[in-house]
Design a protein around this motif. Structure first.
Motif, PDB file in Angstrom:
ATOM      1  N   LYS A 163       0.826  -1.205   0.000  1.00  0.00           N
ATOM      2  CA  LYS A 163       0.000   0.000   0.000  1.00  0.00           C
ATOM      3  C   LYS A 163       0.856   1.248   0.000  1.00  0.00           C
ATOM      4  CE  LYS A 163      -3.906  -2.025   2.554  1.00  0.00           C
ATOM      5  NZ  LYS A 163      -4.765  -1.885   3.765  1.00  0.00           N
ATOM      6  N   LYS A 164       0.343   2.264  -0.660  1.00  0.00           N
ATOM      7  CA  LYS A 164       0.975   3.579  -0.568  1.00  0.00           C
ATOM      8  C   LYS A 164       0.186   4.400   0.440  1.00  0.00           C
ATOM      9  CE  LYS A 164      -1.580   5.623  -4.483  1.00  0.00           C
ATOM     10  NZ  LYS A 164      -2.304   4.456  -4.973  1.00  0.00           N
ATOM     11  N   PRO A 165       0.755   5.457   1.004  1.00  0.00           N
ATOM     12  CA  PRO A 165       0.021   6.254   1.996  1.00  0.00           C
ATOM     13  C   PRO A 165      -1.184   6.948   1.371  1.00  0.00           C
ATOM     14  CG  PRO A 165       2.043   7.358   1.339  1.00  0.00           C
ATOM     15  CD  PRO A 165       2.106   5.982   0.748  1.00  0.00           C
ATOM     16  N   LYS A 166      -2.135   7.310   2.198  1.00  0.00           N
ATOM     17  CA  LYS A 166      -3.316   8.034   1.725  1.00  0.00           C
ATOM     18  C   LYS A 166      -2.924   9.459   1.365  1.00  0.00           C
ATOM     19  CE  LYS A 166      -8.060   9.290   2.931  1.00  0.00           C
ATOM     20  NZ  LYS A 166      -9.115   9.247   3.974  1.00  0.00           N
ATOM     21  N   ILE A 167      -3.113   9.810   0.117  1.00  0.00           N
ATOM     22  CA  ILE A 167      -2.714  11.133  -0.369  1.00  0.00           C
ATOM     23  C   ILE A 167      -3.899  12.095  -0.296  1.00  0.00           C
ATOM     24  CG2 ILE A 167      -1.836  12.422  -2.337  1.00  0.00           C
ATOM     25  CD1 ILE A 167       0.169  10.448  -1.088  1.00  0.00           C
ATOM     26  N   ILE A 168      -3.647  13.270   0.270  1.00  0.00           N
ATOM     27  CA  ILE A 168      -4.709  14.272   0.355  1.00  0.00           C
ATOM     28  C   ILE A 168      -4.433  15.490  -0.525  1.00  0.00           C
ATOM     29  CG2 ILE A 168      -5.363  13.578   2.698  1.00  0.00           C
ATOM     30  CD1 ILE A 168      -3.841  16.029   3.724  1.00  0.00           C
ATOM     31  N   LYS A 169      -3.158  15.636  -0.959  1.00  0.00           N
ATOM     32  CA  LYS A 169      -2.832  16.831  -1.728  1.00  0.00           C
ATOM     33  C   LYS A 169      -1.561  16.619  -2.541  1.00  0.00           C
ATOM     34  CE  LYS A 169      -1.867  21.791  -1.106  1.00  0.00           C
ATOM     35  NZ  LYS A 169      -1.646  22.852  -0.088  1.00  0.00           N
ATOM     36  N   ARG A 170      -1.584  17.099  -3.766  1.00  0.00           N
ATOM     37  CA  ARG A 170      -0.373  17.132  -4.578  1.00  0.00           C
ATOM     38  C   ARG A 170       0.279  18.481  -4.380  1.00  0.00           C
ATOM     39  NH1 ARG A 170      -2.429  16.864  -9.538  1.00  0.00           N
ATOM     40  NH2 ARG A 170      -2.161  19.046 -10.022  1.00  0.00           N
ATOM     41  N   THR A 171       1.485  18.507  -3.841  1.00  0.00           N
ATOM     42  CA  THR A 171       2.158  19.782  -3.580  1.00  0.00           C
ATOM     43  C   THR A 171       2.975  20.252  -4.783  1.00  0.00           C
ATOM     44  OG1 THR A 171       4.068  18.681  -2.563  1.00  0.00           O
ATOM     45  CG2 THR A 171       2.271  19.328  -1.106  1.00  0.00           C
ATOM     46  N   LYS A 172       3.558  19.294  -5.497  1.00  0.00           N
ATOM     47  CA  LYS A 172       4.331  19.629  -6.697  1.00  0.00           C
ATOM     48  C   LYS A 172       4.476  18.370  -7.524  1.00  0.00           C
ATOM     49  CE  LYS A 172       8.759  21.429  -8.350  1.00  0.00           C
ATOM     50  NZ  LYS A 172      10.113  21.891  -7.962  1.00  0.00           N
ATOM     51  N   GLY A 173       3.873  18.358  -8.683  1.00  0.00           N
ATOM     52  CA  GLY A 173       4.007  17.155  -9.487  1.00  0.00           C
ATOM     53  C   GLY A 173       2.917  16.989 -10.521  1.00  0.00           C
ATOM     54  N   SER A 175      -0.302  14.247 -11.802  1.00  0.00           N
ATOM     55  CA  SER A 175      -1.176  13.163 -11.387  1.00  0.00           C
ATOM     56  C   SER A 175      -2.312  12.998 -12.384  1.00  0.00           C
ATOM     57  CB  SER A 175      -1.748  13.443  -9.987  1.00  0.00           C
ATOM     58  OG  SER A 175      -2.619  12.420  -9.583  1.00  0.00           O
ATOM     59  N   VAL A 176      -2.311  11.854 -13.068  1.00  0.00           N
ATOM     60  CA  VAL A 176      -3.377  11.525 -14.012  1.00  0.00           C
ATOM     61  C   VAL A 176      -3.686  10.049 -13.869  1.00  0.00           C
ATOM     62  CG1 VAL A 176      -4.030  11.305 -16.425  1.00  0.00           C
ATOM     63  CG2 VAL A 176      -2.779  13.312 -15.682  1.00  0.00           C
ATOM     64  N   GLY A 177      -4.884   9.739 -13.408  1.00  0.00           N
ATOM     65  CA  GLY A 177      -5.263   8.340 -13.248  1.00  0.00           C
ATOM     66  C   GLY A 177      -4.331   7.612 -12.302  1.00  0.00           C
ATOM     67  N   THR A 178      -3.702   6.555 -12.793  1.00  0.00           N
ATOM     68  CA  THR A 178      -2.806   5.756 -11.950  1.00  0.00           C
ATOM     69  C   THR A 178      -1.379   6.295 -11.953  1.00  0.00           C
ATOM     70  OG1 THR A 178      -2.315   4.262 -13.796  1.00  0.00           O
ATOM     71  CG2 THR A 178      -4.166   3.675 -12.369  1.00  0.00           C
ATOM     72  N   ILE A 179      -1.102   7.284 -12.789  1.00  0.00           N
ATOM     73  CA  ILE A 179       0.242   7.860 -12.869  1.00  0.00           C
ATOM     74  C   ILE A 179       0.355   9.031 -11.902  1.00  0.00           C
ATOM     75  CG2 ILE A 179       1.943   8.973 -14.364  1.00  0.00           C
ATOM     76  CD1 ILE A 179       0.663   7.555 -16.720  1.00  0.00           C
ATOM     77  N   LYS A 180       1.317   8.941 -11.001  1.00  0.00           N
ATOM     78  CA  LYS A 180       1.539  10.003 -10.019  1.00  0.00           C
ATOM     79  C   LYS A 180       3.033  10.210  -9.864  1.00  0.00           C
ATOM     80  CE  LYS A 180      -2.740   9.255  -7.427  1.00  0.00           C
ATOM     81  NZ  LYS A 180      -3.334   8.427  -8.494  1.00  0.00           N
ATOM     82  N   LYS A 181       3.480  11.431 -10.127  1.00  0.00           N
ATOM     83  CA  LYS A 181       4.903  11.735 -10.027  1.00  0.00           C
ATOM     84  C   LYS A 181       5.092  13.085  -9.364  1.00  0.00           C
ATOM     85  CE  LYS A 181       5.875   9.325 -14.398  1.00  0.00           C
ATOM     86  NZ  LYS A 181       6.495   9.439 -15.739  1.00  0.00           N
ATOM     87  N   GLY A 182       5.967  13.128  -8.358  1.00  0.00           N
ATOM     88  CA  GLY A 182       6.254  14.382  -7.686  1.00  0.00           C
ATOM     89  C   GLY A 182       6.088  14.276  -6.186  1.00  0.00           C
ATOM     90  N   LEU A 183       5.874  15.422  -5.550  1.00  0.00           N
ATOM     91  CA  LEU A 183       5.728  15.481  -4.100  1.00  0.00           C
ATOM     92  C   LEU A 183       4.256  15.554  -3.717  1.00  0.00           C
ATOM     93  CD1 LEU A 183       8.601  18.013  -3.279  1.00  0.00           C
ATOM     94  CD2 LEU A 183       8.671  15.518  -3.190  1.00  0.00           C
ATOM     95  N   PHE A 184       3.868  14.713  -2.749  1.00  0.00           N
ATOM     96  CA  PHE A 184       2.473  14.617  -2.325  1.00  0.00           C
ATOM     97  C   PHE A 184       2.396  14.626  -0.796  1.00  0.00           C
ATOM     98  CE2 PHE A 184       2.722  12.951  -6.539  1.00  0.00           C
ATOM     99  CZ  PHE A 184       1.512  13.222  -7.146  1.00  0.00           C
TER     100      PHE A 184
END
Length: 236
Positions: A163-173, A175-184
């Protein structure tokens, strides 16, 4: 994702009914800055009808195409569609509505929308490309968008997690669908780096000596095999 599609569809449909002949002088961009003489030359009734027709079509087509992409293609395709389709639609709308009235602001708006569309397409092409994990003799390199080089000497631990942590906000990066890159930002307030080219599990979790974490998932390669290769090299 489905709630986003429904919400945006309803918004587009609502816009089509918000502007009418009575409030156009306050709400209709371009028209509200015209002089009284200029406004009299505009076929406002026909334009309002076109605006309403356009937004109804946009709202229903946005939802229908989005649902088809979600279930027949992928969530990643839906994410790209959400970012690109409205801009394409509004660029078309601004260009075709010139026959009802055309102002300098409208022309500038069309150019801006076209430039924004180009910028978004370039961004998607860049960030959609897989960020690969490359093993060097003394470091791990994440090569691609939001990548970095991490020397083995600053790595505290490497493990596989389901599991990855529960993300509440993208700070820099990105994010589209299953692709997520950057700081969250997580629900615990922690800032983590995600380099997820897919939802390929288990994820590789790299924790640095300063506590910062990187979650990685390859697009097609086996994360388990990559993890084993990392362990083999790091233990030498």
């Amino acid at each position: 994702m489905i709630y986003t599609l429904i919400g945006m569809s309803l918004l587009f449909i609502a816009i089509g009914f918000i502007v009418n002949e009575n409030n156009a002088k306050y709400l209709l961009a371009g028209y509200n800055t015209m002089s009284n003489e200029e406004q009299k030359k505009v076929d406002l009734k026909t334009y309002i009808a076109y605006l309403r027709k356009f937004h109804l079509f946009l709202g229903f087509s946005f939802l229908l195409i989005g649902i088809l992409l979600k279930y027949l293609v992928s969530e990643n395709a839906v994410g790209i569609f959400i970012g690109v389709y409205p801009i394409v639609a509004y660029t078309y709308f601004i260009a075709t509505s010139a026959k009802y009235f055309s102002t300098k602001k409208n022309k500038i708006g069309a150019y801006i929308m076209a430039l924004v569309l180009i910028a978004i397409v370039v961004m998607f092409a860049r960030d959609y490309k897989e960020t690969k994990l490359i093993l060097n003799s003394n470091s791990i390199e994440f090569k691609g968008t939001y990548g970095e080089i991490v020397p083995f000497e600053v790595i505290k631990s490497i493990e596989l997690v389901d599991k990855k942590p529960k993300i509440i906000k993208r700070t820099k990066g990105f994010s589209v669908g299953t692709i997520k890159k950057g700081l969250f930002k997580t629900d615990t307030g922690e800032i983590v780096k995600l380099i997820l080219n897919s939802e390929n599990k288990p994820y590789i979790l790299l924790t640095k000596s300063d506590g910062r974490k990187i979650y990685y998932a390859a697009k097609e390669a086996s994360n388990e095999q990559l993890f084993q290769k990392i362990k083999n090299i790091s233990n030498k």
